[in-house]
Design a protein around this motif. Structure first.
Motif, PDB file in Angstrom:
ATOM      1  N   MET A 136     -42.406  12.537 -12.927  1.00  0.00           N
ATOM      2  CA  MET A 136     -40.989  12.794 -12.670  1.00  0.00           C
ATOM      3  C   MET A 136     -40.095  11.634 -13.084  1.00  0.00           C
ATOM      4  O   MET A 136     -38.871  11.736 -13.031  1.00  0.00           O
ATOM      5  N   GLY A 137     -40.707  10.512 -13.476  1.00  0.00           N
ATOM      6  CA  GLY A 137     -39.939   9.371 -13.940  1.00  0.00           C
ATOM      7  C   GLY A 137     -39.198   8.631 -12.855  1.00  0.00           C
ATOM      8  O   GLY A 137     -38.080   8.139 -13.064  1.00  0.00           O
ATOM      9  N   VAL A 138     -39.815   8.527 -11.671  1.00  0.00           N
ATOM     10  CA  VAL A 138     -39.179   7.829 -10.553  1.00  0.00           C
ATOM     11  C   VAL A 138     -40.109   6.740 -10.031  1.00  0.00           C
ATOM     12  O   VAL A 138     -41.333   6.823 -10.164  1.00  0.00           O
ATOM     13  N   SER A 139     -39.507   5.731  -9.421  1.00  0.00           N
ATOM     14  CA  SER A 139     -40.283   4.624  -8.850  1.00  0.00           C
ATOM     15  C   SER A 139     -40.585   4.883  -7.383  1.00  0.00           C
ATOM     16  O   SER A 139     -40.037   5.806  -6.764  1.00  0.00           O
ATOM     17  N   ALA A 140     -41.446   4.047  -6.820  1.00  0.00           N
ATOM     18  CA  ALA A 140     -41.788   4.166  -5.399  1.00  0.00           C
ATOM     19  C   ALA A 140     -40.556   3.971  -4.521  1.00  0.00           C
ATOM     20  O   ALA A 140     -40.368   4.670  -3.523  1.00  0.00           O
ATOM     21  N   LYS A 141     -39.675   3.047  -4.887  1.00  0.00           N
ATOM     22  CA  LYS A 141     -38.483   2.783  -4.083  1.00  0.00           C
ATOM     23  C   LYS A 141     -37.505   3.953  -4.102  1.00  0.00           C
ATOM     24  O   LYS A 141     -36.691   4.095  -3.192  1.00  0.00           O
ATOM     25  N   GLU A 142     -37.598   4.783  -5.141  1.00  0.00           N
ATOM     26  CA  GLU A 142     -36.679   5.915  -5.274  1.00  0.00           C
ATOM     27  C   GLU A 142     -37.230   7.196  -4.646  1.00  0.00           C
ATOM     28  O   GLU A 142     -36.556   8.219  -4.659  1.00  0.00           O
ATOM     29  N   SER A 143     -38.440   7.124  -4.097  1.00  0.00           N
ATOM     30  CA  SER A 143     -39.150   8.334  -3.679  1.00  0.00           C
ATOM     31  C   SER A 143     -39.392   8.368  -2.179  1.00  0.00           C
ATOM     32  O   SER A 143     -39.578   7.333  -1.528  1.00  0.00           O
ATOM     33  N   LEU A 144     -39.431   9.579  -1.634  1.00  0.00           N
ATOM     34  CA  LEU A 144     -39.704   9.803  -0.216  1.00  0.00           C
ATOM     35  C   LEU A 144     -40.784  10.866  -0.087  1.00  0.00           C
ATOM     36  O   LEU A 144     -40.739  11.893  -0.769  1.00  0.00           O
ATOM     37  N   TYR A 145     -41.735  10.624   0.811  1.00  0.00           N
ATOM     38  CA  TYR A 145     -42.754  11.627   1.106  1.00  0.00           C
ATOM     39  C   TYR A 145     -42.446  12.251   2.463  1.00  0.00           C
ATOM     40  O   TYR A 145     -42.140  11.537   3.427  1.00  0.00           O
ATOM     41  N   VAL A 146     -42.546  13.583   2.538  1.00  0.00           N
ATOM     42  CA  VAL A 146     -42.235  14.319   3.773  1.00  0.00           C
ATOM     43  C   VAL A 146     -43.459  15.125   4.181  1.00  0.00           C
ATOM     44  O   VAL A 146     -43.978  15.922   3.394  1.00  0.00           O
ATOM     45  N   GLY A 147     -43.929  14.925   5.404  1.00  0.00           N
ATOM     46  CA  GLY A 147     -45.108  15.652   5.871  1.00  0.00           C
ATOM     47  C   GLY A 147     -45.128  15.817   7.371  1.00  0.00           C
ATOM     48  O   GLY A 147     -44.229  15.338   8.076  1.00  0.00           O
ATOM     49  N   ASP A 148     -46.172  16.487   7.871  1.00  0.00           N
ATOM     50  CA  ASP A 148     -46.211  16.829   9.297  1.00  0.00           C
ATOM     51  C   ASP A 148     -47.437  16.303  10.017  1.00  0.00           C
ATOM     52  O   ASP A 148     -47.608  16.569  11.203  1.00  0.00           O
ATOM     53  N   MET A 149     -48.317  15.553   9.308  1.00  0.00           N
ATOM     54  CA  MET A 149     -49.578  15.139   9.928  1.00  0.00           C
ATOM     55  C   MET A 149     -49.906  13.683   9.618  1.00  0.00           C
ATOM     56  O   MET A 149     -49.276  13.053   8.751  1.00  0.00           O
ATOM     57  N   ASP A 150     -50.930  13.169  10.316  1.00  0.00           N
ATOM     58  CA  ASP A 150     -51.361  11.789  10.102  1.00  0.00           C
ATOM     59  C   ASP A 150     -51.773  11.531   8.661  1.00  0.00           C
ATOM     60  O   ASP A 150     -51.509  10.463   8.109  1.00  0.00           O
ATOM     61  N   VAL A 151     -52.391  12.524   8.017  1.00  0.00           N
ATOM     62  CA  VAL A 151     -52.807  12.336   6.636  1.00  0.00           C
ATOM     63  C   VAL A 151     -51.598  12.104   5.737  1.00  0.00           C
ATOM     64  O   VAL A 151     -51.688  11.359   4.743  1.00  0.00           O
ATOM     65  N   ASP A 152     -50.449  12.659   6.078  1.00  0.00           N
ATOM     66  CA  ASP A 152     -49.245  12.455   5.278  1.00  0.00           C
ATOM     67  C   ASP A 152     -48.694  11.047   5.459  1.00  0.00           C
ATOM     68  O   ASP A 152     -48.259  10.410   4.490  1.00  0.00           O
ATOM     69  N   LEU A 153     -48.716  10.555   6.688  1.00  0.00           N
ATOM     70  CA  LEU A 153     -48.292   9.175   6.933  1.00  0.00           C
ATOM     71  C   LEU A 153     -49.156   8.210   6.130  1.00  0.00           C
ATOM     72  O   LEU A 153     -48.647   7.269   5.505  1.00  0.00           O
TER      73      LEU A 153
END
Length: 216
Positions: free
Chosen positions: A154-171
């Protein structure tokens, strides 16, 4: 404002529990194993099909039998994954608004890839840059490989990105990928459990999640 948001699928953008539980119990019946309650099966989710099967089958099942059950389960689920499944309230509207603001969206799931792509196409047409599931060359989360690859594509850096999840594995996935993470309270684990596991932020609604993403 984040330039890209990578969503988990099960328990985050789609309520898939009914179809997952039905497919697993159908598979257990096929192999003459006792069925399990839906709420018990929910606790086995999040770490991929192999883990889901190992936790669900009868105690003492051999690795070879587990493999047979998993093959049967995956084939059945892939063709029966759209019966009860639906987006959580506000998710479609959230995605549409984010896309309208130029935010790139992806789904990264531990579900097998054929079902991920099928559900993404049905429920989120035209909204996602990528929809990625697990397979022979794609390791399960919390391995960050799929997230890192998606950000690169997607051409984005880690600082520009957000992960959204509902479980410990997502954290843990977000931590391993080096990106920010927001938990959602409506998923399979719930607000209090996510906070107890160290979640920095937990959104209670799609509207609250939108404010976090846009920095408003």
């Amino acid at each position: 404002m984040y330039r890209a948001v990578l969503f988990d699928m099960d328990g985050t953008v789609l309520n898939t529990l009914g179809d997952l539980a039905a497919a697993m119990n159908y598979s257990l019946r096929h192999f003459n194993m006792p069925e399990r309650e839906e709420q018990e099966l929910k606790t086995f989710l999040g770490k991929g099909p192999a883990h889901f099967v190992r936790c669900s089958v009868a105690e003492g099942s051999s690795p070879e039998l587990c493999r047979q059950v998993q093959d049967f389960y995956e084939e059945y689920y892939d063709s029966h994954c759209q019966i009860k499944t639906a987006p959580y309230p506000g998710i479609l509207e959230l995605m549409a608004r984010l896309k309208g603001r130029g935010v790139k969206l992806a789904v990264i799931s531990n579900k097998q890839e054929p079902a991920v792509k099928l559900l993404a196409h049905r429920h989120f047409p035209g909204l996602l840059e990528l929809a990625v599931g697990t397979g022979p060359s794609i390791p399960c989360k919390p391995d960050p490989s799929a997230v890192l690859s998606a950000m690169e594509r997607m051409g984005v850096s880690a600082k520009e990105s957000l992960y959204v999840g509902d479980m410990d594995v997502d954290l843990n996935t977000a931590k391993n990928a080096g990106i920010d993470c927001v938990g959602v309270a409506w998923g399979f684990m719930g607000r209090e459990k996510l906070l107890s596991l160290g979640a920095a932020r937990v959104a209670d609604s799609a509207e609250e999640l939108e404010d976090i993403i846009l920095g408003e």
